[in-house]
Design a protein around this motif. Structure first.
Motif, short mmCIF file in Angstrom:
data_model
loop_
_atom_site.label_atom_id
_atom_site.label_comp_id
_atom_site.label_asym_id
_atom_site.label_seq_id
_atom_site.Cartn_x
_atom_site.Cartn_y
_atom_site.Cartn_z
N GLY A 333 0.81 -1.22 0.00
CA GLY A 333 0.00 0.00 0.00
C GLY A 333 0.84 1.26 0.00
N LEU A 334 1.95 1.26 0.73
CA LEU A 334 2.85 2.42 0.73
C LEU A 334 3.47 2.64 -0.65
CD1 LEU A 334 4.60 1.91 4.20
CD2 LEU A 334 2.75 3.51 3.64
N LEU A 335 3.76 1.56 -1.35
CA LEU A 335 4.27 1.69 -2.72
C LEU A 335 3.23 2.36 -3.63
CD1 LEU A 335 6.04 -1.76 -3.01
CD2 LEU A 335 7.17 0.46 -3.35
N ILE A 336 1.96 2.03 -3.44
CA ILE A 336 0.90 2.68 -4.21
C ILE A 336 0.91 4.18 -3.94
CG2 ILE A 336 -1.61 2.92 -4.41
CD1 ILE A 336 -1.81 -0.13 -4.00
N SER A 337 1.05 4.56 -2.67
CA SER A 337 1.07 5.99 -2.32
C SER A 337 2.27 6.71 -2.95
CB SER A 337 1.10 6.17 -0.80
OG SER A 337 -0.11 5.72 -0.23
N LEU A 338 3.43 6.08 -2.90
CA LEU A 338 4.61 6.69 -3.50
C LEU A 338 4.42 6.88 -5.00
CD1 LEU A 338 7.40 4.70 -1.62
CD2 LEU A 338 6.81 7.10 -1.30
N LEU A 339 3.92 5.86 -5.68
CA LEU A 339 3.70 5.96 -7.13
C LEU A 339 2.65 7.01 -7.46
CD1 LEU A 339 3.87 2.15 -7.91
CD2 LEU A 339 5.47 3.88 -8.76
N ARG A 340 1.66 7.17 -6.59
CA ARG A 340 0.62 8.17 -6.82
C ARG A 340 1.20 9.60 -6.79
NH1 ARG A 340 -3.58 5.93 -4.34
NH2 ARG A 340 -2.78 6.40 -2.27
N HIS A 341 2.38 9.74 -6.22
CA HIS A 341 3.04 11.05 -6.17
C HIS A 341 4.27 11.08 -7.07
CE1 HIS A 341 0.65 11.14 -2.41
NE2 HIS A 341 0.59 12.44 -2.64
N ALA A 342 4.23 10.34 -8.16
CA ALA A 342 5.40 10.22 -9.02
C ALA A 342 5.83 11.54 -9.64
CB ALA A 342 5.14 9.19 -10.12
N ASP A 343 4.92 12.51 -9.69
CA ASP A 343 5.31 13.82 -10.24
C ASP A 343 6.29 14.56 -9.34
OD1 ASP A 343 3.24 14.04 -8.34
OD2 ASP A 343 2.56 15.95 -9.16
N ARG A 344 6.25 14.29 -8.03
CA ARG A 344 7.11 15.04 -7.10
C ARG A 344 8.03 14.12 -6.29
NH1 ARG A 344 5.15 20.29 -6.47
NH2 ARG A 344 7.11 20.72 -5.39
N VAL A 345 7.62 12.90 -6.01
CA VAL A 345 8.51 11.96 -5.33
C VAL A 345 9.42 11.35 -6.38
CG1 VAL A 345 8.71 9.83 -3.99
CG2 VAL A 345 6.90 11.48 -3.46
N LYS A 346 10.65 11.83 -6.41
CA LYS A 346 11.60 11.38 -7.43
C LYS A 346 12.71 10.50 -6.85
CE LYS A 346 9.59 13.35 -10.91
NZ LYS A 346 8.95 12.52 -11.97
N ALA A 347 12.62 10.21 -5.56
CA ALA A 347 13.54 9.26 -4.94
C ALA A 347 12.86 8.72 -3.69
CB ALA A 347 14.86 9.92 -4.58
N ALA A 348 13.06 7.43 -3.43
CA ALA A 348 12.52 6.81 -2.23
C ALA A 348 13.44 5.65 -1.85
CB ALA A 348 11.09 6.32 -2.45
N SER A 349 13.65 5.48 -0.56
CA SER A 349 14.55 4.42 -0.08
C SER A 349 13.85 3.63 1.01
CB SER A 349 15.85 5.02 0.47
OG SER A 349 16.53 5.74 -0.52
N MET A 350 13.53 2.38 0.70
CA MET A 350 12.98 1.50 1.73
C MET A 350 14.11 1.18 2.71
SD MET A 350 11.26 -2.24 1.18
CE MET A 350 10.32 -3.04 2.47
N ALA A 351 13.86 1.44 3.98
CA ALA A 351 14.91 1.29 4.98
C ALA A 351 14.61 0.08 5.88
CB ALA A 351 14.97 2.56 5.84
#
Length: 501
Positions: A333-351
């Protein structure tokens, strides 16, 4: 119960950056030592890198890795981790109360990245150090001139520069737990002067300013505004970190954690854009969600300050959460949220990547296996590329204690015109009800389903172990496609990934 998904092919959200599928390696616990690096392991290569872990990292589909921290970086002397191993000092590691042997460092990390086909993303110490050390590290890593630190890299056996493009200006400097914690104004001036100095070396670096470590921080909003008001022209990203604690909420709210992440990202974007408007700037600050995951944070906080003052173990286990079927659904579900903001979230790091709240677990000298959370990340990183499209969902609702009534079904659609492939990712957040779903995808050019997989654990508390590594895993799922309309049924508490063509 029924849900309808529709997509406007003429209104994509934005192009999905390859950096969306990043991860994080910190000198914490067993992430490095007995994680990615264990010279005595049967699978280790000449550099001490575990090849069984390397194979899983490649399967996971990680594109970038942030290093070396994390809280660790705020007291780290990068020079300790380069040069002959026998000459490297042992140090007290303050963030996680261990001894750091420094037998793994910058050059070994770069070698690991090269083997794994991963772009490195480096964090610099702005807790106890500053502009000079940042420039020295930059020269060591990227320098081409005849200078002390570029020559030191060459002496250490690495003639060619590494050409690292993305750099984090410190880590969680808003947090009082951070060595060298600063107030917003002090950090803003330090970040600005460090960014300017680094840009004097290379104008094309991509720099990430520290945003809030959590949106519960009392300084959230004011922190971002202060940093960006001063450093807007010198930085490219503002970071945010988000961990979701399953023990701090009811399970229905936990499955709806994407609502929380959406609000956090939207708040950061709104603040950044308000500063941009004040500056009358055409530039948009992007977002780096460079730490995110499920973490039983309350369990860690209960032991964090219980370490003996004379006990500084080496590579001691730290936050080795064992993930459940429910945790896998939340990561999806968090991946869905990140992709939904693909216009502004241009980097993400699963920790993080290995052992420490990680999708991959290892035994010292022994086996490596996939945690439950490995699977949604591995699937999304493989099939969710190209453009992200806002999946407009008409859905029944599910009740939660934290968010009230929310859509039971959450979804995002991706499509890559160049390859003629795409994906539908969907989460049924209802714990009790199956939902019949239709998705109108014909406008994108979808004409067939290549594959469909679902994670629908029969026991949401089930875990994967070394002895039973596939207790929770994706299985094929029946979907139909007729005249561009996909149809399927989502069982209660399930995450679906459909590969389209």
């Amino acid at each position: 119960m029924t849900a309808r998904i529709s997509v406007d092919a003429d209104r994509p959200i934005g192009r999905i950056s390859p950096r969306m599928y990043g991860s994080f390696v910190e000198h914490m616990g067993r992430c490095v030592y007995t994680g990615i690096f264990e010279p005595d392991h049967p699978t280790a290569d000449a550099n001490g890198l575990r090849q069984d872990v390397m194979e899983l990292v490649r399967e996971l589909g990680v594109t970038t890795v942030r290093y070396p921290g994390g809280n660790f970086v705020s007291n780290y002397r990068w020079e300790d981790g380069v040069g002959p191993i026998q000459d490297r000092p042992r140090r007290l590691e303050l963030a996680w109360h261990t001894t750091e042997p420094n037998t793994f460092g910058t050059d070994q990390f770069m070698t690991w990245c090269d083997q794994a086909g991963i772009e490195p993303m480096l964090a610099i110490n702005l807790g106890t150090r500053g502009e000079t050390d940042a420039v020295n590290l930059l020269d060591y890593v990227n320098g081409q001139a005849d200078t002390q630190y570029a020559n030191l890299r060459r002496t250490n056996g690495h003639e060619d520069p590494y050409n690292v493009r993305m750099w984090c200006l410190g880590n969680e400097m808003d947090g009082p737990w951070q060595v060298g914690h600063k107030n917003a104004e002090d950090y803003a001036y330090l970040a600005l002067s460090t960014a300017r100095a680094m840009h004097m070396v290379d104008q094309d670096l991509e720099l990430v300013a520290c945003g809030s470590a959590a949106w519960e921080m009392p300084t959230f909003g004011d922190w971002e505004r202060t940093i960006l008001d001063l450093a807007y022209d010198e930085v490219d990203y503002i970071s945010l970190h988000r961990y979701v604690d399953p023990d701090a909420q009811d399970r229905a709210s936990f499955l709806a954690a994407g609502v929380d992440l959406d609000r956090f990202i939207d708040g950061v974007i709104a603040t950044a854009d308000a500063v941009g408007a004040k500056h009358r700037s055409n530039k948009k600050i992007m977002v780096s969600v460079d730490e995110w995951n499920v973490w039983r944070l309350g369990a860690w906080n209960s032991i964090e300050h219980g370490f003996a003052p004379d006990d500084w173990p080496e590579a001691a286990p730290r936050i080795e959460d064992v993930y459940t079927g429910a945790d896998a659904l939340v990561v999806g579900g968090l991946l869905i949220s990140l992709l939904r903001h693909a216009d502004r979230v241009k980097a993400a790091s699963m920790a993080q990547l290995v052992n420490v709240i990680a999708p991959i677990m290892t035994e010292k000298g022994g086996r490596a296996w996939r945690q439950t959370t490995f699977h949604p990340f591995a699937i999304a990183s493989r099939i969710a590329r190209g453009q992200a499209y806002d999946a407009v969902v008409a859905s029944p609702v599910a009740g939660t204690e934290r968010y009230g009534e929310i859509d039971a079904v959450d979804a995002v659609v991706t499509w890559d015109e160049e390859t003629g492939t795409g994906s539908l990712l969907a989460l049924n957040r209802s714990l009790t009800d199956a939902v019949d779903v239709t998705a109108a995808l014909g406008a994108l050019g979808v004409s067939r389903v290549k594959a469909a997989q679902i994670i629908a654990p029969d026991d949401l508390d089930a875990v994967n172990t070394a002895d039973d590594p596939d207790r929770v895993h994706p299985v094929p799922h029946e979907v139909t496609l007729a005249d561009g309309v996909l149809a399927t049924t989502l069982p209660p508490a399930s995450w679906l990934a459909v590969e389209l063509a």
